[in-house]
Motif scaffolding. Structure first.
Motif, mmCIF file in Angstrom:
data_model
loop_
_atom_site.group_PDB
_atom_site.id
_atom_site.type_symbol
_atom_site.label_atom_id
_atom_site.label_comp_id
_atom_site.label_asym_id
_atom_site.label_seq_id
_atom_site.Cartn_x
_atom_site.Cartn_y
_atom_site.Cartn_z
ATOM 1 N N ILE A 242 0.841 -1.188 0.000
ATOM 2 C CA ILE A 242 0.000 0.000 0.000
ATOM 3 C C ILE A 242 0.883 1.248 0.000
ATOM 4 O O ILE A 242 1.836 1.345 0.779
ATOM 5 N N GLU A 243 0.573 2.179 -0.896
ATOM 6 C CA GLU A 243 1.204 3.493 -0.866
ATOM 7 C C GLU A 243 0.378 4.405 0.037
ATOM 8 O O GLU A 243 -0.828 4.548 -0.163
ATOM 9 N N VAL A 244 1.025 4.999 1.011
ATOM 10 C CA VAL A 244 0.358 5.900 1.955
ATOM 11 C C VAL A 244 0.962 7.287 1.767
ATOM 12 O O VAL A 244 2.168 7.466 1.920
ATOM 13 N N THR A 245 0.110 8.263 1.433
ATOM 14 C CA THR A 245 0.588 9.608 1.102
ATOM 15 C C THR A 245 -0.169 10.643 1.908
ATOM 16 O O THR A 245 -1.404 10.648 1.928
ATOM 17 N N VAL A 301 6.786 8.592 10.340
ATOM 18 C CA VAL A 301 7.478 7.555 11.108
ATOM 19 C C VAL A 301 6.787 6.230 10.813
ATOM 20 O O VAL A 301 5.602 6.056 11.113
ATOM 21 N N LEU A 302 7.530 5.288 10.237
ATOM 22 C CA LEU A 302 6.974 4.012 9.803
ATOM 23 C C LEU A 302 7.263 2.929 10.829
ATOM 24 O O LEU A 302 8.393 2.777 11.289
ATOM 25 N N GLU A 303 6.223 2.169 11.190
ATOM 26 C CA GLU A 303 6.364 0.972 12.017
ATOM 27 C C GLU A 303 5.904 -0.208 11.160
ATOM 28 O O GLU A 303 4.729 -0.514 11.088
ATOM 29 N N GLY A 304 6.828 -0.839 10.506
ATOM 30 C CA GLY A 304 6.469 -1.927 9.620
ATOM 31 C C GLY A 304 7.529 -2.104 8.558
ATOM 32 O O GLY A 304 8.644 -1.567 8.649
ATOM 33 N N GLN A 305 7.199 -2.855 7.508
ATOM 34 C CA GLN A 305 8.136 -3.176 6.435
ATOM 35 C C GLN A 305 7.994 -2.183 5.290
ATOM 36 O O GLN A 305 7.054 -2.249 4.515
ATOM 37 N N GLY A 306 8.929 -1.245 5.221
ATOM 38 C CA GLY A 306 8.897 -0.266 4.158
ATOM 39 C C GLY A 306 9.431 -0.838 2.852
ATOM 40 O O GLY A 306 10.289 -1.725 2.840
ATOM 41 N N VAL A 307 8.905 -0.331 1.740
ATOM 42 C CA VAL A 307 9.317 -0.780 0.411
ATOM 43 C C VAL A 307 9.667 0.458 -0.415
ATOM 44 O O VAL A 307 8.890 1.414 -0.470
ATOM 45 N N GLY A 308 10.823 0.431 -1.059
ATOM 46 C CA GLY A 308 11.190 1.536 -1.932
ATOM 47 C C GLY A 308 11.676 2.755 -1.178
ATOM 48 O O GLY A 308 11.800 2.770 0.053
ATOM 49 N N ALA A 309 11.941 3.803 -1.941
ATOM 50 C CA ALA A 309 12.491 5.034 -1.385
ATOM 51 C C ALA A 309 11.386 5.940 -0.851
ATOM 52 O O ALA A 309 10.236 5.853 -1.266
ATOM 53 N N ARG A 310 11.768 6.819 0.071
ATOM 54 C CA ARG A 310 10.843 7.836 0.563
ATOM 55 C C ARG A 310 10.658 8.906 -0.505
ATOM 56 O O ARG A 310 11.616 9.282 -1.184
ATOM 57 N N GLU A 311 9.433 9.406 -0.637
ATOM 58 C CA GLU A 311 9.136 10.436 -1.634
ATOM 59 C C GLU A 311 8.482 11.635 -0.951
ATOM 60 O O GLU A 311 7.836 11.490 0.102
ATOM 61 N N PHE A 312 8.627 12.820 -1.574
ATOM 62 C CA PHE A 312 8.032 14.013 -0.990
ATOM 63 C C PHE A 312 7.680 14.997 -2.088
ATOM 64 O O PHE A 312 8.179 14.919 -3.219
ATOM 65 N N GLU A 313 6.821 15.958 -1.730
ATOM 66 C CA GLU A 313 6.390 17.005 -2.652
ATOM 67 C C GLU A 313 6.007 18.233 -1.847
ATOM 68 O O GLU A 313 5.442 18.119 -0.750
ATOM 69 N N THR A 314 6.330 19.427 -2.388
ATOM 70 C CA THR A 314 5.914 20.679 -1.738
ATOM 71 C C THR A 314 5.142 21.582 -2.693
ATOM 72 O O THR A 314 4.759 22.686 -2.306
ATOM 73 N N ASP A 315 4.913 21.147 -3.932
ATOM 74 C CA ASP A 315 4.226 21.957 -4.940
ATOM 75 C C ASP A 315 2.852 21.350 -5.221
ATOM 76 O O ASP A 315 2.747 20.249 -5.764
ATOM 77 N N LYS A 353 5.236 10.431 0.921
ATOM 78 C CA LYS A 353 4.731 9.122 0.476
ATOM 79 C C LYS A 353 5.641 8.017 1.007
ATOM 80 O O LYS A 353 6.860 8.095 0.899
ATOM 81 N N ARG A 354 5.008 6.990 1.585
ATOM 82 C CA ARG A 354 5.709 5.797 2.021
ATOM 83 C C ARG A 354 4.968 4.578 1.484
ATOM 84 O O ARG A 354 3.741 4.524 1.539
ATOM 85 N N ARG A 355 5.711 3.621 0.961
ATOM 86 C CA ARG A 355 5.103 2.363 0.520
ATOM 87 C C ARG A 355 5.402 1.307 1.579
ATOM 88 O O ARG A 355 6.551 1.147 2.006
ATOM 89 N N VAL A 356 4.364 0.578 1.995
ATOM 90 C CA VAL A 356 4.520 -0.396 3.071
ATOM 91 C C VAL A 356 3.965 -1.739 2.626
ATOM 92 O O VAL A 356 2.951 -1.816 1.916
ATOM 93 N N ARG A 357 4.610 -2.807 3.021
ATOM 94 C CA ARG A 357 4.166 -4.167 2.744
ATOM 95 C C ARG A 357 3.555 -4.734 4.020
ATOM 96 O O ARG A 357 4.184 -4.702 5.083
ATOM 97 N N VAL A 358 2.332 -5.243 3.914
ATOM 98 C CA VAL A 358 1.616 -5.779 5.070
ATOM 99 C C VAL A 358 1.345 -7.257 4.814
ATOM 100 O O VAL A 358 0.604 -7.610 3.894
ATOM 101 N N GLU A 359 1.963 -8.108 5.617
ATOM 102 C CA GLU A 359 1.761 -9.544 5.482
ATOM 103 C C GLU A 359 0.380 -9.950 6.016
ATOM 104 O O GLU A 359 -0.216 -9.216 6.812
#
Length: 386
Positions: A242-245, A301-315, A353-359
């Motif tokens: 899941i991507e959480v933004t 702050v992520l509690e779990g299994q993160g996937v991929g790089a952290r992303e951000f936007e200010t525009d 944006k953080r992508r997390v894997r949930v078993e």
């Protein structure tokens, strides 16, 4: 010396027997024999004697009982509560009915105020505050934040649409399904949608086909900050990614000034990114020396299994896309990578944006902190702390 004096006093009143001190001395007039001021309770409690011996041994031998108690994993799990400070500003909750005339059934549950209705004719609302930083939130997830009388986030009063606020978007990377942590802004249907207004938090729970999300919104009692923590529980048999933004429109100005000329107000906000922590910082450039400083930060702050790089936007323009809106921003609907823009932008936002894997059968949590202060150094301390 003190023990000797205590023992002598006990002998004088007959409070010592064959096995040591008696259990108690009763001075209650109704229970004392006529003409006497006290009565010795002539019983012995073995466990009370043992507690006294253990306390003396613990004091003489430099605390082995305390050390053993704190070595227990169950005690260590809650040990931080012993360090918790007493709140300096405590606001009592007024009862809805007279305590003298009310029965227990009539009194409100002080731990849980009420279930809120996101489809009510007028929005059900809750106000959270520590006296400086305040959050207003409706049952749909909309609302705003203020600090010392200034608007931290942008909001417009609209009881019909109720669609201004700080959002958390979710996207399934396999199916492409998009929804939000609250009813707004996507309006995506859920099998179950529950909102509970507590004294100290707002809780929004949604149940999809095989994924349950719970959003908790809390204002810090110590710092000028709020946290929106979302828990993702996989009820299915397959792993989910899941991507959480997060999405926060920044005002950082008096609400009246932002409403009267929003385009002009947006021109004075600068944003930066801290690569070491992944946090975003923003501040309003002062137009005069008398104008107060205001800085804001956003951290995930992520509690779990993160996937991929952290992303951000200010525009905001890059986030929602040309002709887009917050109901279906291009950065979410298209699954695009956030651009990572910083500096002076025409329409500033915070988006992480953080992508997390949930078993299957597991829960992952992401806490999005928004913090405000009057200097950059103060916010760096907040970021390090949280």
């Amino acid at each position: 010396t003190a023990v000797g004096m205590l023992g002598e006093a006990a002998r004088q009143v007959g409070a010592i027997g064959q096995y040591g001190y008696y259990e108690a001395i009763d001075y209650t007039p109704d229970r004392v024999p006529e003409g006497q001021q006290m009565a010795v309770v002539q019983t012995f409690m073995a466990h009370h004697q043992g507690m006294s011996i253990a306390a003396i041994a613990d004091a003489v031998l430099d605390g082995p009982l305390r050390a053993g108690f704190h070595d227990d994993p169950m005690v260590q799990a809650t040990e931080l509560l012993l360090q918790e400070r007493i709140p300096r500003n405590v606001v009592s909750t007024p009862l809805f009915v007279s305590a003298a005339a009310a029965t227990r059934a009539q009194l409100p549950d002080l731990g849980e105020w009420r279930n809120a209705n996101p489809w009510a004719p007028t929005p059900d609302t809750q106000l959270l505050s520590n006296g400086r930083y305040s959050v207003m939130m409706t049952a749909s997830g909309a609302g705003y934040a203020t600090w010392r009388g200034m608007a931290v986030t942008r909001w417009r009063e609209d009881a019909t649409r109720d669609d201004w606020g700080a959002w958390i978007y979710l996207r399934d990377t396999v199916s492409g399904e998009i929804w939000s942590a609250g009813l707004q802004p996507t309006g995506a249907p859920a099998n179950r949608y529950d909102v509970v207004f507590n004294e100290d938090r707002v809780e929004i729970t949604q149940l999809g086909l095989d994924l349950e999300t719970t959003l908790e919104v809390i204002v810090s009692a110590e710092d000028d900050a709020e946290v929106r923590r979302i828990a993702l529980t996989n009820l299915g048999a397959k792993p989910r990614e899941i991507e959480v933004t997060s999405y926060v429109e920044l005002a950082l100005a008096p609400a009246a000034a932002d409403i009267s000329h929003p385009a002009f107000s947006k021109l004075f906000i600068q944003a930066e990114h801290l690569p070491t922590t992944g946090a975003l910082l923003a501040h309003r450039r002062r137009r005069s020396p008398s104008e107060p400083e205001i800085w804001a930060a956003h951290l995930a702050v992520l509690e779990g299994q993160g996937v991929g790089a952290r992303e951000f936007e200010t525009d905001r323009a890059r986030f929602i896309g040309r002709g887009g809106d917050v109901q279906a921003p291009m950065a979410i609907a298209g699954g695009r990578t956030l651009s990572g823009s910083v500096g002076t932008v025409i329409d500033p936002i915070f988006a992480l944006k953080r992508r997390v894997r949930v078993e299957p059968g597991r829960t992952a949590r992401i806490a999005f902190w928004t913090m405000v202060g009057d200097s950059r150094d103060q916010l760096l301390v907040f970021i390090d702390k949280h």
